[in-house]
Write a protein that holds these residues in place. Structure first.
Motif, mmCIF file in Angstrom:
data_model
loop_
_atom_site.group_PDB
_atom_site.id
_atom_site.type_symbol
_atom_site.label_atom_id
_atom_site.label_comp_id
_atom_site.label_asym_id
_atom_site.label_seq_id
_atom_site.Cartn_x
_atom_site.Cartn_y
_atom_site.Cartn_z
ATOM 1 N N LEU A 108 -45.759 51.603 28.784
ATOM 2 C CA LEU A 108 -45.930 51.420 27.341
ATOM 3 C C LEU A 108 -46.268 52.751 26.677
ATOM 4 C CD1 LEU A 108 -46.106 49.401 24.953
ATOM 5 C CD2 LEU A 108 -48.553 49.239 25.425
ATOM 6 N N TYR A 109 -47.128 53.532 27.312
ATOM 7 C CA TYR A 109 -47.515 54.822 26.752
ATOM 8 C C TYR A 109 -46.316 55.768 26.688
ATOM 9 C CZ TYR A 109 -50.130 59.141 25.973
ATOM 10 O OH TYR A 109 -50.602 60.332 25.451
ATOM 11 N N GLU A 110 -45.487 55.750 27.721
ATOM 12 C CA GLU A 110 -44.301 56.611 27.711
ATOM 13 C C GLU A 110 -43.310 56.174 26.635
ATOM 14 O OE1 GLU A 110 -43.158 56.583 31.929
ATOM 15 O OE2 GLU A 110 -43.716 58.713 31.954
ATOM 16 N N ALA A 111 -43.219 54.866 26.388
ATOM 17 C CA ALA A 111 -42.366 54.386 25.292
ATOM 18 C C ALA A 111 -42.906 54.886 23.954
ATOM 19 C CB ALA A 111 -42.302 52.857 25.306
ATOM 20 N N TYR A 112 -44.223 54.890 23.838
ATOM 21 C CA TYR A 112 -44.843 55.432 22.620
ATOM 22 C C TYR A 112 -44.557 56.931 22.497
ATOM 23 C CZ TYR A 112 -48.421 57.431 19.634
ATOM 24 O OH TYR A 112 -49.065 58.160 18.672
ATOM 25 N N LEU A 113 -44.687 57.680 23.596
ATOM 26 C CA LEU A 113 -44.394 59.116 23.557
ATOM 27 C C LEU A 113 -42.961 59.390 23.134
ATOM 28 C CD1 LEU A 113 -46.143 60.565 26.762
ATOM 29 C CD2 LEU A 113 -46.957 60.620 24.393
ATOM 30 N N ALA A 114 -42.042 58.560 23.592
ATOM 31 C CA ALA A 114 -40.646 58.724 23.208
ATOM 32 C C ALA A 114 -40.475 58.545 21.708
ATOM 33 C CB ALA A 114 -39.774 57.725 23.971
ATOM 34 N N ALA A 115 -41.178 57.569 21.144
ATOM 35 C CA ALA A 115 -41.110 57.356 19.696
ATOM 36 C C ALA A 115 -41.780 58.514 18.961
ATOM 37 C CB ALA A 115 -41.786 56.032 19.326
ATOM 38 N N ALA A 116 -42.917 58.971 19.463
ATOM 39 C CA ALA A 116 -43.664 60.032 18.787
ATOM 40 C C ALA A 116 -42.920 61.357 18.780
ATOM 41 C CB ALA A 116 -45.022 60.212 19.457
ATOM 42 N N SER A 117 -42.016 61.548 19.729
ATOM 43 C CA SER A 117 -41.292 62.819 19.821
ATOM 44 C C SER A 117 -40.034 62.850 18.967
ATOM 45 C CB SER A 117 -40.896 63.082 21.281
ATOM 46 O OG SER A 117 -39.921 62.136 21.711
ATOM 47 N N GLN A 118 -39.712 61.744 18.296
ATOM 48 C CA GLN A 118 -38.437 61.659 17.581
ATOM 49 C C GLN A 118 -38.420 62.363 16.238
ATOM 50 O OE1 GLN A 118 -36.836 57.703 17.189
ATOM 51 N NE2 GLN A 118 -37.402 57.166 19.281
ATOM 52 N N SER A 119 -39.585 62.661 15.692
ATOM 53 C CA SER A 119 -39.590 63.095 14.302
ATOM 54 C C SER A 119 -40.290 64.427 14.141
ATOM 55 C CB SER A 119 -40.245 61.994 13.452
ATOM 56 O OG SER A 119 -39.901 62.130 12.106
ATOM 57 N N SER A 120 -40.815 64.663 12.940
ATOM 58 C CA SER A 120 -41.362 65.963 12.584
ATOM 59 C C SER A 120 -42.755 66.180 13.177
ATOM 60 C CB SER A 120 -41.454 66.059 11.059
ATOM 61 O OG SER A 120 -42.480 65.181 10.615
#
Length: 394
Positions: A108-120
């Motif tokens: 779950l944390y890695e899925a969150y990291l993937a989302a957090a890395s998508q933007s500015s």
């Protein structure tokens, strides 16, 4: 002759803008701003003694567009708190040492990291799994030596948000340990953790262009403090139940406030991914997500789908910023069904925008009122607001 004067004026304006946006000027501005923020932090931040039992109620602050989608998709709420975060689930699993739960929490944390890395870079960087484990052990061994968590209240009497240190507060909660916390005024926290010159410019006393509203009150004053006033000029029956397209939505304040004025839904279009992130953040705070959402969009290049239909188009002080203003006419023709609410630039008149108003799209163009140039020149009420009714309105 008029065309030549317009071209000369546009060239002068471009040269002036390029000078103030040049690297030396921008660097000096950044240095001055950093020094001012450091001084303000030394004067205005305070140690904050918060009991451990209140840690779970601290709200999550650094949403981006992608992480807003992540949280709403996984939790279904906008008021995300420390106990809801992947940070806390992972910290709790590591503290307990349950291998099965660690695996699920890490995923779950890695899925969150993937989302957090998508933007500015509109939020502090997140820890990798390895860094997370290391920091957890550090807090376990020396809880009072970790960097302070920064919390703030958007409104003085409101709930607390964790601006910086979500992982540390989650780890402390999982371990049952109190750690250092600092409380910052919201304006200081916002400026420190939204370090983008595009928001503040170089000559505007560190004020964002648009005031930041929260629950219809100004939380951070901007160079313009008339967003709510502008919406109040629009007839209530126009906004009630409307699907709105907010072209060049900036921080998203018009979009979010429009919902409180009765709009059904709003899509804000903004060229800056940083602004899209911050607008999405405030939509989550206000509880208007997913009815109010934002999309990165370059009006001079991108196109909306012909099936994307809206009742109203907000076009506020955008005309002169486009290399091809006819793109606004295209949006009004293909994507707007009933009204365009159009705001002039300071000093603009009907003749300035005649190519838009007289395009054959509108049955009427009615002046709704006039707004101030900015808080620096409140006496100059030269921004005209028009309500343009589509000829084929339905």
């Amino acid at each position: 002759m008029k065309t030549l004067k317009k071209k000369i004026k546009r060239i002068k304006k471009k040269i002036n803008r390029q000078f103030w946006e040049s690297k030396p000027i921008a660097l000096l501005t950044q240095v001055r701003r950093s020094r001012e923020l450091a001084l303000r932090r030394s004067r205005e931040s305070r140690p904050f003694a918060l009991p451990l039992e209140e840690y779970p109620d601290l709200r999550f602050y650094p949403f981006k567009k992608a992480t807003a989608e992540f949280f709403f998709g996984n939790i279904g709420r906008t008021d995300i708190k420390v106990g809801d975060t992947p940070h806390y689930r992972l910290a709790r699993a590591l503290a307990a040492g349950n291998a099965g739960e660690i695996k699920a929490a890490a995923a779950l944390y890695e899925a969150y990291l993937a989302a957090a890395s998508q933007s500015s870079d509109s939020a502090p960087p997140e820890l990798s799994l390895a860094e997370f484990r290391k920091e957890l052990n550090g807090i376990r061994q020396h809880p009072q030596k970790v960097a302070p968590v920064v919390v703030t209240q958007i409104l003085p009497e409101g709930e607390y948000f964790v601006v910086d240190g979500n992982h540390r507060i989650a780890m402390a909660l999982a371990l049952g340990l109190e750690i250092p916390i600092e409380r910052w005024p919201f304006e200081l926290a916002f400026m420190k953790f939204s370090p983008f010159t595009e928001f503040y410019g170089t000559r505007h006393n560190n004020r964002p262009y648009q005031s930041i509203y929260f629950r219809r009150r100004i939380a951070v004053p901007g160079r313009r403090q008339d967003t709510a006033e502008r919406l109040a000029m629009i007839p209530p029956q126009v906004l009630e139940g409307a699907r709105i397209l907010d072209v060049a939505s900036n921080f998203g304040m018009s979009s979010i406030l429009a919902r409180s004025f009765g709009a059904l839904s709003v899509l804000g279009l903004e060229i800056s991914s940083s602004m899209v992130d911050l607008a999405s953040r405030f939509s989550m705070f206000e509880g208007t997500y997913p009815e109010v959402q934002f999309r990165q969009f370059n009006i001079d290049r991108d196109l909306l789908g012909d099936d994307e239909r809206f009742d109203i188009g907000f076009m506020f002080s955008i005309f002169a910023h486009l290399s091809d203003p006819a793109r606004l006419t295209r949006i009004a023709e293909r994507n707007i069904g009933r009204y365009v609410v159009f705001e002039a630039h300071p000093g603009g008149t009907y003749d300035t925008y005649r190519s838009f108003f007289d395009s054959g799209l509108f049955a009427s163009v009615e002046e709704l009122g006039r707004l101030s140039r900015s808080v620096f020149k409140p006496e100059e009420r030269t921004r005209i607001l028009w309500l343009c009714t589509k000829a084929n309105s339905h």
